[in-house]
Design a protein around this motif. Structure first.
Motif, PDB file in Angstrom:
ATOM      1  N   LEU A  50       0.828  -1.209   0.000  1.00 26.21           N
ATOM      2  CA  LEU A  50       0.000   0.000   0.000  1.00 26.21           C
ATOM      3  C   LEU A  50       0.863   1.259   0.000  1.00 26.21           C
ATOM      4  O   LEU A  50       0.552   2.234  -0.690  1.00 26.21           O
ATOM      5  CB  LEU A  50      -0.940  -0.015   1.205  1.00 26.21           C
ATOM      6  N   PHE A  51       1.954   1.248   0.762  1.00 27.35           N
ATOM      7  CA  PHE A  51       2.882   2.374   0.726  1.00 27.35           C
ATOM      8  C   PHE A  51       3.447   2.567  -0.685  1.00 27.35           C
ATOM      9  O   PHE A  51       3.572   3.700  -1.171  1.00 27.35           O
ATOM     10  CB  PHE A  51       4.040   2.144   1.705  1.00 27.35           C
ATOM     11  N   GLU A  52       3.774   1.468  -1.346  1.00 33.53           N
ATOM     12  CA  GLU A  52       4.342   1.554  -2.689  1.00 33.53           C
ATOM     13  C   GLU A  52       3.316   2.059  -3.697  1.00 33.53           C
ATOM     14  O   GLU A  52       3.652   2.827  -4.605  1.00 33.53           O
ATOM     15  CB  GLU A  52       4.879   0.183  -3.104  1.00 33.53           C
ATOM     16  N   LEU A  53       2.060   1.659  -3.525  1.00 32.44           N
ATOM     17  CA  LEU A  53       0.995   2.165  -4.396  1.00 32.44           C
ATOM     18  C   LEU A  53       0.864   3.676  -4.226  1.00 32.44           C
ATOM     19  O   LEU A  53       0.770   4.432  -5.209  1.00 32.44           O
ATOM     20  CB  LEU A  53      -0.321   1.465  -4.047  1.00 32.44           C
ATOM     21  N   ALA A  54       0.869   4.128  -2.973  1.00 39.03           N
ATOM     22  CA  ALA A  54       0.766   5.564  -2.699  1.00 39.03           C
ATOM     23  C   ALA A  54       1.971   6.318  -3.256  1.00 39.03           C
ATOM     24  O   ALA A  54       1.825   7.425  -3.792  1.00 39.03           O
ATOM     25  CB  ALA A  54       0.640   5.796  -1.200  1.00 39.03           C
ATOM     26  N   LEU A  55       3.150   5.733  -3.139  1.00 31.97           N
ATOM     27  CA  LEU A  55       4.353   6.392  -3.647  1.00 31.97           C
ATOM     28  C   LEU A  55       4.291   6.548  -5.159  1.00 31.97           C
ATOM     29  O   LEU A  55       4.690   7.593  -5.705  1.00 31.97           O
ATOM     30  CB  LEU A  55       5.597   5.599  -3.240  1.00 31.97           C
ATOM     31  N   ARG A  56       3.790   5.539  -5.839  1.00 30.75           N
ATOM     32  CA  ARG A  56       3.649   5.629  -7.299  1.00 30.75           C
ATOM     33  C   ARG A  56       2.714   6.773  -7.675  1.00 30.75           C
ATOM     34  O   ARG A  56       3.023   7.586  -8.562  1.00 30.75           O
ATOM     35  CB  ARG A  56       3.106   4.314  -7.859  1.00 30.75           C
ATOM     36  N   ILE A  57       1.583   6.873  -6.980  1.00 38.01           N
ATOM     37  CA  ILE A  57       0.621   7.939  -7.276  1.00 38.01           C
ATOM     38  C   ILE A  57       1.188   9.297  -6.903  1.00 38.01           C
ATOM     39  O   ILE A  57       0.981  10.299  -7.605  1.00 38.01           O
ATOM     40  CB  ILE A  57      -0.712   7.659  -6.545  1.00 38.01           C
ATOM     41  N   SER A  58       1.934   9.363  -5.801  1.00 40.88           N
ATOM     42  CA  SER A  58       2.568  10.617  -5.383  1.00 40.88           C
ATOM     43  C   SER A  58       3.582  11.088  -6.419  1.00 40.88           C
ATOM     44  O   SER A  58       3.605  12.275  -6.794  1.00 40.88           O
ATOM     45  CB  SER A  58       3.246  10.424  -4.031  1.00 40.88           C
ATOM     46  N   ASN A  59       4.413  10.176  -6.892  1.00 38.38           N
ATOM     47  CA  ASN A  59       5.407  10.532  -7.908  1.00 38.38           C
ATOM     48  C   ASN A  59       4.750  10.973  -9.211  1.00 38.38           C
ATOM     49  O   ASN A  59       5.200  11.910  -9.874  1.00 38.38           O
ATOM     50  CB  ASN A  59       6.343   9.351  -8.168  1.00 38.38           C
ATOM     51  N   GLU A  60       3.674  10.308  -9.549  1.00 38.14           N
ATOM     52  CA  GLU A  60       2.944  10.611 -10.785  1.00 38.14           C
ATOM     53  C   GLU A  60       2.265  11.974 -10.712  1.00 38.14           C
ATOM     54  O   GLU A  60       2.263  12.738 -11.681  1.00 38.14           O
ATOM     55  CB  GLU A  60       1.918   9.506 -11.008  1.00 38.14           C
ATOM     56  N   SER A  61       1.688  12.300  -9.558  1.00 38.46           N
ATOM     57  CA  SER A  61       0.897  13.519  -9.399  1.00 38.46           C
ATOM     58  C   SER A  61       1.708  14.700  -8.877  1.00 38.46           C
ATOM     59  O   SER A  61       1.244  15.844  -8.926  1.00 38.46           O
ATOM     60  CB  SER A  61      -0.264  13.262  -8.426  1.00 38.46           C
ATOM     61  N   LYS A  62       2.891  14.417  -8.316  1.00 40.38           N
ATOM     62  CA  LYS A  62       3.734  15.434  -7.667  1.00 40.38           C
ATOM     63  C   LYS A  62       3.074  15.993  -6.406  1.00 40.38           C
ATOM     64  O   LYS A  62       3.359  17.115  -5.981  1.00 40.38           O
ATOM     65  CB  LYS A  62       4.078  16.583  -8.619  1.00 40.38           C
ATOM     66  N   VAL A  63       2.186  15.209  -5.804  1.00 36.64           N
ATOM     67  CA  VAL A  63       1.546  15.590  -4.540  1.00 36.64           C
ATOM     68  C   VAL A  63       2.033  14.633  -3.451  1.00 36.64           C
ATOM     69  O   VAL A  63       1.941  13.408  -3.602  1.00 36.64           O
ATOM     70  CB  VAL A  63       0.007  15.520  -4.644  1.00 36.64           C
ATOM     71  N   VAL A  64       2.539  15.186  -2.365  1.00 30.67           N
ATOM     72  CA  VAL A  64       3.038  14.361  -1.259  1.00 30.67           C
ATOM     73  C   VAL A  64       1.872  13.650  -0.575  1.00 30.67           C
ATOM     74  O   VAL A  64       0.835  14.250  -0.293  1.00 30.67           O
ATOM     75  CB  VAL A  64       3.795  15.233  -0.236  1.00 30.67           C
ATOM     76  N   ILE A  65       2.053  12.360  -0.319  1.00 29.23           N
ATOM     77  CA  ILE A  65       1.080  11.582   0.446  1.00 29.23           C
ATOM     78  C   ILE A  65       1.737  11.219   1.776  1.00 29.23           C
ATOM     79  O   ILE A  65       2.747  10.513   1.812  1.00 29.23           O
ATOM     80  CB  ILE A  65       0.642  10.320  -0.311  1.00 29.23           C
ATOM     81  N   LEU A 100       8.953   2.215   9.049  1.00 29.57           N
ATOM     82  CA  LEU A 100       9.664   3.355   8.484  1.00 29.57           C
ATOM     83  C   LEU A 100      11.069   2.953   8.022  1.00 29.57           C
ATOM     84  O   LEU A 100      11.537   3.414   6.976  1.00 29.57           O
ATOM     85  CB  LEU A 100       9.736   4.504   9.497  1.00 29.57           C
ATOM     86  N   PHE A 101      11.712   2.084   8.786  1.00 30.71           N
ATOM     87  CA  PHE A 101      13.023   1.576   8.345  1.00 30.71           C
ATOM     88  C   PHE A 101      12.890   0.731   7.082  1.00 30.71           C
ATOM     89  O   PHE A 101      13.720   0.798   6.171  1.00 30.71           O
ATOM     90  CB  PHE A 101      13.668   0.752   9.455  1.00 30.71           C
ATOM     91  N   GLN A 102      11.817  -0.060   7.016  1.00 30.41           N
ATOM     92  CA  GLN A 102      11.611  -0.950   5.872  1.00 30.41           C
ATOM     93  C   GLN A 102      11.136  -0.209   4.630  1.00 30.41           C
ATOM     94  O   GLN A 102      11.253  -0.733   3.513  1.00 30.41           O
ATOM     95  CB  GLN A 102      10.598  -2.035   6.243  1.00 30.41           C
ATOM     96  N   ASN A 103      10.592   0.989   4.811  1.00 27.84           N
ATOM     97  CA  ASN A 103      10.041   1.775   3.703  1.00 27.84           C
ATOM     98  C   ASN A 103      10.638   3.182   3.754  1.00 27.84           C
ATOM     99  O   ASN A 103       9.959   4.145   4.151  1.00 27.84           O
ATOM    100  CB  ASN A 103       8.517   1.822   3.805  1.00 27.84           C
ATOM    101  N   PRO A 104      11.884   3.336   3.355  1.00 28.20           N
ATOM    102  CA  PRO A 104      12.604   4.603   3.556  1.00 28.20           C
ATOM    103  C   PRO A 104      12.070   5.785   2.756  1.00 28.20           C
ATOM    104  O   PRO A 104      12.434   6.924   3.049  1.00 28.20           O
ATOM    105  CB  PRO A 104      14.038   4.259   3.120  1.00 28.20           C
ATOM    106  N   SER A 105      11.198   5.536   1.783  1.00 31.68           N
ATOM    107  CA  SER A 105      10.693   6.643   0.960  1.00 31.68           C
ATOM    108  C   SER A 105       9.424   7.281   1.512  1.00 31.68           C
ATOM    109  O   SER A 105       9.013   8.342   1.044  1.00 31.68           O
ATOM    110  CB  SER A 105      10.420   6.159  -0.468  1.00 31.68           C
ATOM    111  N   ILE A 106       8.779   6.658   2.500  1.00 29.17           N
ATOM    112  CA  ILE A 106       7.503   7.194   2.955  1.00 29.17           C
ATOM    113  C   ILE A 106       7.704   8.298   3.986  1.00 29.17           C
ATOM    114  O   ILE A 106       8.678   8.313   4.735  1.00 29.17           O
ATOM    115  CB  ILE A 106       6.564   6.102   3.505  1.00 29.17           C
TER     116      ILE A 106
END
Length: 275
Positions: free
Chosen positions: A108-123, A143-149
């Motif tokens: 789910l974090f990765e799905l949100a990151l993809r949409i954030s990168n695509e839209s340029k809106v921080v999630i 947070l350690f396992q998902n360093p981009s969130i």
């Protein structure tokens, strides 16, 4: 660095969008934070009110009800794209579930990151009970396992979950502070995610603990030379707000408390304001 305050729609749903936005603007907020309806007419009404009253918008996602991961992903994506229709400056997301595995929540974090990168809106993923980041020790690992969130810090939930003011979990709090991009300024305590009224002397220790955490977040953003930090005072209505038995009358005024919190933090951080 600019610090901007956002008014929660939560608790004011009885007002029209125009009346709510007028009231928020008059109280001194720079914007509002709200979920977005799937109904076109209501979205148009909301957009018109935001434009009319010159308010910024933070979108809010909370509709994470599906216990099947694949269905959950579909709904999550649908709601994020729906929020993006109103051009938010940020999305606050109550992502995942406490009963999902770390891998499920990672998807789910990765799905949100993809949409954030695509839209340029921080999630920003909220530290919220029943969600992926429901407790300090769990959030630290995720947070350690998902360093981009990045996160919305609402430490009131962690106080409630841990039955403490997180005295034994400083390491987890410090990690969270460094990843915070948005603050929900609600004061919690060991037995609830919301004190009855932060103005009461009986809650001085709890208010002091939360102010200390928020101070550290502000200082972290100053070091990073962040251009904008957003804060939503988010004391809620019943059942977050305790009520008098048999009458249903709230024990305090939600709107007044949130305005008080905004003014308290404005005064506290006034040297950081650019206006």
């Amino acid at each position: 660095m600019l610090i901007k305050f956002f008014c929660p729609r939560w608790g004011s749903e009885n007002l029209s969008w125009d009346a709510f936005c007028h009231k928020a603007k008059k109280a001194g907020y720079s914007g509002i934070e709200s979920p977005v309806s799937m109904l076109t007419d209501e979205r148009m009404e909301m957009r018109a009110a935001l434009v009319k009253h010159d308010l910024r918008f933070i979108g809010q996602y909370y509709q994470s009800f599906e216990d099947n991961l694949e269905l959950h992903k579909i709904e999550f994506e649908k709601h994020l794209y729906n929020i993006l229709e109103l051009k938010p400056i940020l999305i606050d997301s109550q992502t995942g579930k406490d009963y999902f595995s770390a891998q499920d929540n990672k998807e789910l974090f990765e799905l949100a990151l993809r949409i954030s990168n695509e839209s340029k809106v921080v999630i920003a993923h909220e530290t919220h009970r029943n969600k992926a980041l429901f407790a300090a020790h769990i959030a630290k690992e995720l947070l350690f396992q998902n360093p981009s969130i990045v996160i919305t810090a609402d430490f009131s939930h962690w106080c409630n979950v841990s039955e403490s003011l997180l005295e034994q979990q400083n390491d987890a709090v410090e990690v969270a502070i460094e990843r915070t991009v948005h603050i929900h300024a609600r004061v919690g305590h060991a037995q609830s995610a919301q004190v009855t009224d932060p103005r009461g002397k009986e809650w001085e220790a709890e208010l002091s603990a939360h102010l200390n955490w928020w101070d550290k977040i502000v200082k972290s953003h100053l070091v990073k030379n962040t251009s904008l930090l957003t804060i939503t005072p988010e004391f809620g209505p019943y059942p977050y707000m305790p009520s008098i038995p048999f009458t249903g009358m709230p024990m305090a005024n939600q709107w007044d408390i949130n305005v008080y919190m905004m003014q308290l933090l404005m005064d506290r951080y006034k040297t950081y304001f650019g206006y």
